[in-house]
Design a protein around this motif. Structure first.
Motif, PDB file in Angstrom:
ATOM      1  N   ARG A 121     -46.352  29.714 -46.209  1.00  0.00           N
ATOM      2  CA  ARG A 121     -46.264  30.488 -47.446  1.00  0.00           C
ATOM      3  C   ARG A 121     -46.676  29.655 -48.661  1.00  0.00           C
ATOM      4  NH1 ARG A 121     -43.615  34.962 -45.675  1.00  0.00           N
ATOM      5  NH2 ARG A 121     -42.318  34.630 -43.812  1.00  0.00           N
ATOM      6  N   LEU A 122     -46.796  28.350 -48.467  1.00  0.00           N
ATOM      7  CA  LEU A 122     -47.083  27.446 -49.579  1.00  0.00           C
ATOM      8  C   LEU A 122     -48.503  26.901 -49.565  1.00  0.00           C
ATOM      9  CD1 LEU A 122     -43.789  25.345 -49.446  1.00  0.00           C
ATOM     10  CD2 LEU A 122     -44.286  27.285 -50.937  1.00  0.00           C
ATOM     11  N   ALA A 123     -49.176  26.975 -48.416  1.00  0.00           N
ATOM     12  CA  ALA A 123     -50.481  26.337 -48.279  1.00  0.00           C
ATOM     13  C   ALA A 123     -51.565  27.096 -49.026  1.00  0.00           C
ATOM     14  CB  ALA A 123     -50.846  26.223 -46.806  1.00  0.00           C
ATOM     15  N   ASN A 124     -52.503  26.342 -49.580  1.00  0.00           N
ATOM     16  CA  ASN A 124     -53.750  26.921 -50.071  1.00  0.00           C
ATOM     17  C   ASN A 124     -54.810  26.900 -48.978  1.00  0.00           C
ATOM     18  OD1 ASN A 124     -53.067  27.639 -52.711  1.00  0.00           O
ATOM     19  ND2 ASN A 124     -53.451  25.585 -53.492  1.00  0.00           N
ATOM     20  N   ARG A 125     -54.897  25.765 -48.270  1.00  0.00           N
ATOM     21  CA  ARG A 125     -55.925  25.625 -47.238  1.00  0.00           C
ATOM     22  C   ARG A 125     -55.400  24.782 -46.078  1.00  0.00           C
ATOM     23  NH1 ARG A 125     -60.685  27.540 -49.304  1.00  0.00           N
ATOM     24  NH2 ARG A 125     -60.735  27.729 -51.567  1.00  0.00           N
ATOM     25  N   VAL A 126     -55.882  25.131 -44.889  1.00  0.00           N
ATOM     26  CA  VAL A 126     -55.635  24.324 -43.696  1.00  0.00           C
ATOM     27  C   VAL A 126     -56.989  23.759 -43.271  1.00  0.00           C
ATOM     28  CG1 VAL A 126     -54.862  24.314 -41.300  1.00  0.00           C
ATOM     29  CG2 VAL A 126     -53.652  25.710 -43.000  1.00  0.00           C
ATOM     30  N   LEU A 127     -57.103  22.442 -43.274  1.00  0.00           N
ATOM     31  CA  LEU A 127     -58.390  21.773 -43.066  1.00  0.00           C
ATOM     32  C   LEU A 127     -58.368  20.962 -41.779  1.00  0.00           C
ATOM     33  CD1 LEU A 127     -58.805  20.452 -46.734  1.00  0.00           C
ATOM     34  CD2 LEU A 127     -59.633  22.615 -45.793  1.00  0.00           C
ATOM     35  N   TRP A 128     -59.359  21.198 -40.935  1.00  0.00           N
ATOM     36  CA  TRP A 128     -59.514  20.488 -39.659  1.00  0.00           C
ATOM     37  C   TRP A 128     -60.462  19.309 -39.899  1.00  0.00           C
ATOM     38  CZ3 TRP A 128     -57.091  21.335 -35.033  1.00  0.00           C
ATOM     39  CH2 TRP A 128     -57.651  20.740 -33.881  1.00  0.00           C
ATOM     40  N   LEU A 179     -64.079  14.598 -44.077  1.00  0.00           N
ATOM     41  CA  LEU A 179     -64.922  15.776 -43.895  1.00  0.00           C
ATOM     42  C   LEU A 179     -64.169  16.761 -43.022  1.00  0.00           C
ATOM     43  CD1 LEU A 179     -68.186  13.777 -43.271  1.00  0.00           C
ATOM     44  CD2 LEU A 179     -67.718  15.183 -45.284  1.00  0.00           C
ATOM     45  N   CYS A 180     -64.029  17.999 -43.497  1.00  0.00           N
ATOM     46  CA  CYS A 180     -63.151  18.961 -42.842  1.00  0.00           C
ATOM     47  C   CYS A 180     -63.817  20.324 -42.713  1.00  0.00           C
ATOM     48  CB  CYS A 180     -61.855  19.139 -43.637  1.00  0.00           C
ATOM     49  SG  CYS A 180     -61.100  17.619 -44.256  1.00  0.00           S
ATOM     50  N   ILE A 181     -63.452  21.033 -41.647  1.00  0.00           N
ATOM     51  CA  ILE A 181     -63.757  22.457 -41.535  1.00  0.00           C
ATOM     52  C   ILE A 181     -62.588  23.214 -42.147  1.00  0.00           C
ATOM     53  CG2 ILE A 181     -64.236  24.377 -39.988  1.00  0.00           C
ATOM     54  CD1 ILE A 181     -66.432  22.273 -39.982  1.00  0.00           C
ATOM     55  N   ASP A 182     -62.885  24.042 -43.142  1.00  0.00           N
ATOM     56  CA  ASP A 182     -61.834  24.839 -43.786  1.00  0.00           C
ATOM     57  C   ASP A 182     -61.552  26.051 -42.900  1.00  0.00           C
ATOM     58  OD1 ASP A 182     -60.170  26.342 -45.357  1.00  0.00           O
ATOM     59  OD2 ASP A 182     -61.419  26.275 -47.152  1.00  0.00           O
ATOM     60  N   LEU A 183     -60.403  26.022 -42.234  1.00  0.00           N
ATOM     61  CA  LEU A 183     -60.039  27.106 -41.324  1.00  0.00           C
ATOM     62  C   LEU A 183     -59.513  28.338 -42.061  1.00  0.00           C
ATOM     63  CD1 LEU A 183     -58.174  25.065 -38.544  1.00  0.00           C
ATOM     64  CD2 LEU A 183     -60.613  25.548 -38.757  1.00  0.00           C
ATOM     65  N   SER A 184     -59.263  28.211 -43.355  1.00  0.00           N
ATOM     66  CA  SER A 184     -58.548  29.255 -44.084  1.00  0.00           C
ATOM     67  C   SER A 184     -59.416  30.461 -44.409  1.00  0.00           C
ATOM     68  CB  SER A 184     -57.977  28.692 -45.393  1.00  0.00           C
ATOM     69  OG  SER A 184     -57.376  27.428 -45.173  1.00  0.00           O
ATOM     70  N   GLY A 185     -60.681  30.225 -44.702  1.00  0.00           N
ATOM     71  CA  GLY A 185     -61.530  31.334 -45.124  1.00  0.00           C
ATOM     72  C   GLY A 185     -61.179  31.815 -46.518  1.00  0.00           C
ATOM     73  N   GLY A 186     -61.049  30.891 -47.469  1.00  0.00           N
ATOM     74  CA  GLY A 186     -60.572  31.211 -48.816  1.00  0.00           C
ATOM     75  C   GLY A 186     -59.121  30.816 -48.955  1.00  0.00           C
ATOM     76  N   SER A 187     -58.675  30.626 -50.175  1.00  0.00           N
ATOM     77  CA  SER A 187     -57.317  30.139 -50.392  1.00  0.00           C
ATOM     78  C   SER A 187     -56.284  31.069 -49.775  1.00  0.00           C
ATOM     79  CB  SER A 187     -57.039  29.999 -51.892  1.00  0.00           C
ATOM     80  OG  SER A 187     -55.727  29.524 -52.102  1.00  0.00           O
ATOM     81  N   LEU A 188     -55.332  30.480 -49.054  1.00  0.00           N
ATOM     82  CA  LEU A 188     -54.305  31.266 -48.365  1.00  0.00           C
ATOM     83  C   LEU A 188     -53.320  31.922 -49.321  1.00  0.00           C
ATOM     84  CD1 LEU A 188     -53.557  28.845 -45.385  1.00  0.00           C
ATOM     85  CD2 LEU A 188     -54.814  31.004 -45.302  1.00  0.00           C
ATOM     86  N   HIS A 189     -53.334  31.509 -50.594  1.00  0.00           N
ATOM     87  CA  HIS A 189     -52.402  32.175 -51.524  1.00  0.00           C
ATOM     88  C   HIS A 189     -52.839  33.613 -51.781  1.00  0.00           C
ATOM     89  CE1 HIS A 189     -55.252  31.583 -54.929  1.00  0.00           C
ATOM     90  NE2 HIS A 189     -54.571  32.570 -55.490  1.00  0.00           N
ATOM     91  N   ARG A 190     -54.102  33.924 -51.512  1.00  0.00           N
ATOM     92  CA  ARG A 190     -54.576  35.304 -51.676  1.00  0.00           C
ATOM     93  C   ARG A 190     -54.219  36.086 -50.416  1.00  0.00           C
ATOM     94  NH1 ARG A 190     -59.206  32.308 -53.531  1.00  0.00           N
ATOM     95  NH2 ARG A 190     -59.308  32.325 -55.813  1.00  0.00           N
ATOM     96  N   ARG A 191     -53.068  36.688 -50.429  1.00  0.00           N
ATOM     97  CA  ARG A 191     -52.577  37.387 -49.239  1.00  0.00           C
ATOM     98  C   ARG A 191     -53.360  38.667 -48.966  1.00  0.00           C
ATOM     99  NH1 ARG A 191     -49.631  32.730 -49.142  1.00  0.00           N
ATOM    100  NH2 ARG A 191     -47.475  32.932 -49.881  1.00  0.00           N
ATOM    101  N   GLY A 192     -53.929  39.246 -50.020  1.00  0.00           N
ATOM    102  CA  GLY A 192     -54.685  40.471 -49.845  1.00  0.00           C
ATOM    103  C   GLY A 192     -53.946  41.733 -50.226  1.00  0.00           C
ATOM    104  N   TYR A 193     -52.674  41.612 -50.612  1.00  0.00           N
ATOM    105  CA  TYR A 193     -51.919  42.830 -50.923  1.00  0.00           C
ATOM    106  C   TYR A 193     -51.974  43.194 -52.406  1.00  0.00           C
ATOM    107  CZ  TYR A 193     -48.162  39.506 -52.239  1.00  0.00           C
ATOM    108  OH  TYR A 193     -47.424  38.494 -52.800  1.00  0.00           O
TER     109      TYR A 193
END
Length: 717
Positions: free
Chosen positions: A61-68, A159-173
């Motif tokens: 619930r707190l993350a912006n991005r998860v980076l591999w 160097l990371c692959i951004d697994l999030s697909g955009g900031s995770l704070h944007r829940r979409g609701y």
């Protein structure tokens, strides 16, 4: 195991570390080792599996991005950056037909521009594809299939692959967010820091819910709904390391853990449109059934607990209030909000005894107006805005009445009432609704308060050096609380100006752009004032009597108003039946204002408006005038002037030039507000003037406490 980096806003990183540990402990197999998590500002990093990464994407619930993390190395030059990028086998991560984007974060001595860093990283990736005989991949910053994060900290590049697909704070609701929205992950952090997230069986109220973010995040926490369960776009969709079956298993496990909240969440707001928006956002999030929305003034808010004794925690608390109230940057000015917060503290004491209270604000002075003692406070960023989350417990001392002056015995409020009572007979005799009601009468409250119709303008004078800044702020806060109460005006019709020693036309410079205009009247004339946009509002009240005295001489005369400002003297002259009125000022803005004042009074005739350096214009002017009104600034170094102006140094030359434009038996009203000014009387008399000092008689009743507000003479031939 590979390394992953999880980012968040500064101030949430400690919470993020705890949250990551909690998510991994619940989703990993029993007996798995706890990860060694490294904490840095705004991020945590640790070794993790792909399954861990999927679960963090879903549950954090707190993350912006998860980076591999796919590569790292030391970078002390552009060439080293290029080489570190090329060491990664990019063809094992995405196909050449998939467009990608580089997000470069950070700089060091060698790479001091992030755009340059992104360009070199891009070169390393596309060159690798081409050198292996594959098609050159394209860069797409709008709709990339793969987002690569390059994070440079000192010498180390990750160097990371951004697994999030955009900031995770944007829940979409959020269909819409209203003004100054609270970011979703910050709202979750607020709920965690408030203590409610670990006690979600308790009642929660957000009495100033706005678009509903806190209530919606709370409902998702209470129902154990992963914040990104319904996310449609992920950063791993085109990543060759993606394992769809593993991700679907994580999704299925997350769905199976969803439950029903045990307590209703309450969300109120004064705005009906915001309540409707919050309800729609909650419906989009799938949690509207868990939230009771209501249009309600925060000062009328209350919650009826079904069984108060059962609802109390073991330590005796009934529920939690968690809110992000307005704090000046979004729903009005600070001074308009102070009276609300002054009342809000007492409302919480009266209606929410034995509750927890947590408020997020970027304005600590507003929270001080609550007159509550806090238990903890935390700094956190909401976007670029630095905020404090302040926790209170509404019991014990916070339910007692502090030893403080009430409205009835507060010394500033009493002095304001006394002045109003004293001035009432004078106001009945005086044709104006613009006057000074208070002028630093009490040394502790070093302000002036002017009334312009239904507006109050509070001018804060610079505090003496011996008065601590904190004490000065507290006293100004008391002024801003009591002015609307005593004078019966709306807090939103109050503007605050800070007075300091200004030079030249600094007092005329724009400080805001609200464009609000108010009409006031004075001696049968009307004038526009602007309460917000300038340090001075457009009408100098201390010259009210001088303007009237001048007006009485203007009939059938040719009149010059020099340094005219917004033309109030010119309006009076025209109303008196002057043959002609010439209005001269260096500012086109104020000349336009003067023209508007003429139009407001429906004045037509031989009226001339001249934009010019007044001193130069007067030196070359060949017209003849019966009456002149000259009220120059103390000092000016305007860019429009060839030289500086100093009233003490230059007033004799100015008046000598003025005499050349004065008809026989003409008069000049000469005034200025330099307190140390000394008229060169013998030099002025040598020019042929008879000098009459009218300073004392020109000070209006409401300025008697400030006899040095200006000095004024009538110079007659």
């Amino acid at each position: 195991m590979p390394e992953i980096i999880v980012t968040s806003s500064k101030g949430l990183d400690e919470l993020l570390k705890t949250e990551v540990q909690d998510i991994l402990s619940k989703t990993r197999n029993a007996g798995s080792d706890e990860p060694a998590i490294q904490l840095k500002p705004g991020q945590v990093s640790f070794e993790a599996s792909l399954e861990d990464a999927y679960n963090l994407c879903l549950h954090s619930r707190l993350a912006n991005r998860v980076l591999w993390v796919v590569g790292s190395g030391k970078v002390n030059s552009a060439e080293e950056l290029y080489d570190v990028v090329k060491q990664v086998n990019w063809q094992s991560h995405f196909d050449s037909y998939v467009p990608f984007m580089i997000q470069f974060n950070g700089t060091n001595n060698a790479i001091n521009n992030s755009q340059f860093g992104a360009l070199k990283a891009k070169d390393g990736i596309v060159d690798q594809f081409q050198e292996s005989g594959e098609e050159r991949p394209s860069v797409d910053k709008t709709n990339p299939g793969i987002v690569i994060q390059a994070r440079l900290r000192r010498e180390t590049l990750h160097l990371c692959i951004d697994l999030s697909g955009g900031s995770l704070h944007r829940r979409g609701y959020r269909l819409d967010a209203g003004e100054a929205p609270l970011k979703e992950h910050v709202a979750a952090g607020v709920l965690m820091r408030s203590g409610w997230a670990n006690n979600s069986n308790n009642v929660l109220l957000d009495p100033m819910c706005g678009s509903g973010t806190i209530a919606i995040e709370a409902a998702m926490i209470a129902a154990n709904i992963p914040p990104n369960l319904e996310r449609e776009t992920w950063g791993f969709s085109h990543w060759l390391g993606h394992e769809p079956a593993l991700f679907e298993a994580a999704v299925a496990q997350a769905k199976g853990a969803i439950t029903e909240p045990k307590q209703t969440i309450y969300a109120y707001d004064l705005s009906t449109s915001l309540v409707d928006l919050a309800r729609k956002n909650a419906e989009a999030a799938g949690v509207s059934q868990f939230i009771e929305f209501k249009q309600c003034d925060v000062l009328d808010s209350s919650v009826t607990l079904p069984q108060a004794s059962d609802a109390l925690e073991e330590d005796g608390f009934a529920g939690y209030i968690v809110s992000n109230p307005p704090y000046g940057e979004r729903l009005g000015e600070y001074q308009a909000l102070l009276p609300l917060f002054d009342k809000l503290g007492n409302h919480f004491k009266s209606h929410f005894a034995h509750w927890h209270l947590s408020l997020l604000s970027s304005n600590p002075d507003l929270l001080k107006a609550l007159k509550l003692r806090y238990t903890r406070q935390y700094k956190m960023m909401n976007g670029k805005l630095e905020c404090n989350l302040v926790n209170y417990v509404l019991k014990g001392q916070n339910l007692e009445v502090f030893e403080q002056q009430t409205d009835d015995n507060h010394e500033f409020a009493n002095r304001l009432r006394k002045n109003l009572k004293r001035l009432k007979p004078w106001l009945k005799r005086t044709d104006t609704n613009a006057y000074r009601i208070y002028d630093a009468d009490l040394p502790h409250y070093n302000v002036a308060v002017d009334i312009y119709d239904n507006w109050a303008i509070v001018q804060e004078y610079a505090a003496p050096k011996e008065v601590p800044e904190e004490k000065a702020r507290q006293r100004l806060q008391e002024v801003l609380i009591h002015v609307p109460k005593v004078l019966g005006i709306s807090p939103s019709n109050m503007a605050v100006k800070t007075r300091r020693q200004n030079k030249g036309k600094e007092q005329y410079e724009k400080v805001s752009s609200k464009g609000k205009r108010v009409v006031v009247h004075e001696n049968q004339a009307q004038f526009y004032i602007n309460p917000n946009d300038y340090l001075d509002v457009g009408l100098f009240l201390d010259h009210r009597d001088t303007r009237l005295r001048f007006k009485q001489l203007c009939r059938a005369k040719d009149v010059l108003n020099l340094f005219a400002y917004t033309g109030s003297v010119s309006v009076h002259a025209a109303q008196a039946g002057a043959n002609s009125v010439t209005t001269v000022d260096m500012s086109n803005t104020y000349l336009d204002w003067a023209k508007d004042n003429f139009a407001l009074n429906k004045l037509n005739g031989a009226f001339q408006f001249v934009q010019a350096d007044c001193t130069k214009w007067l030196a070359r002017e060949h017209g003849k005038y019966d009456l002149m009104f000259i009220d120059p600034p103390s000092f000016s170094n305007s860019k429009r002037m060839d030289n500086t102006w100093d009233v003490q140094r230059d007033h004799v030359e100015l008046l000598a030039n003025a005499k050349q434009c004065l008809k026989e038996n003409g008069k000049i009203f000469f005034s200025n507000n330099l307190r140390q000014f000394t008229l060169a009387k013998s030099d002025i008399e040598a020019l042929g003037f008879n000098v009459e000092n009218i300073s004392a008689s020109s000070i209006p009743e409401d300025f008697k406490r400030s006899p040095k507000i200006h000095q004024c003479w009538i110079l007659s031939l």
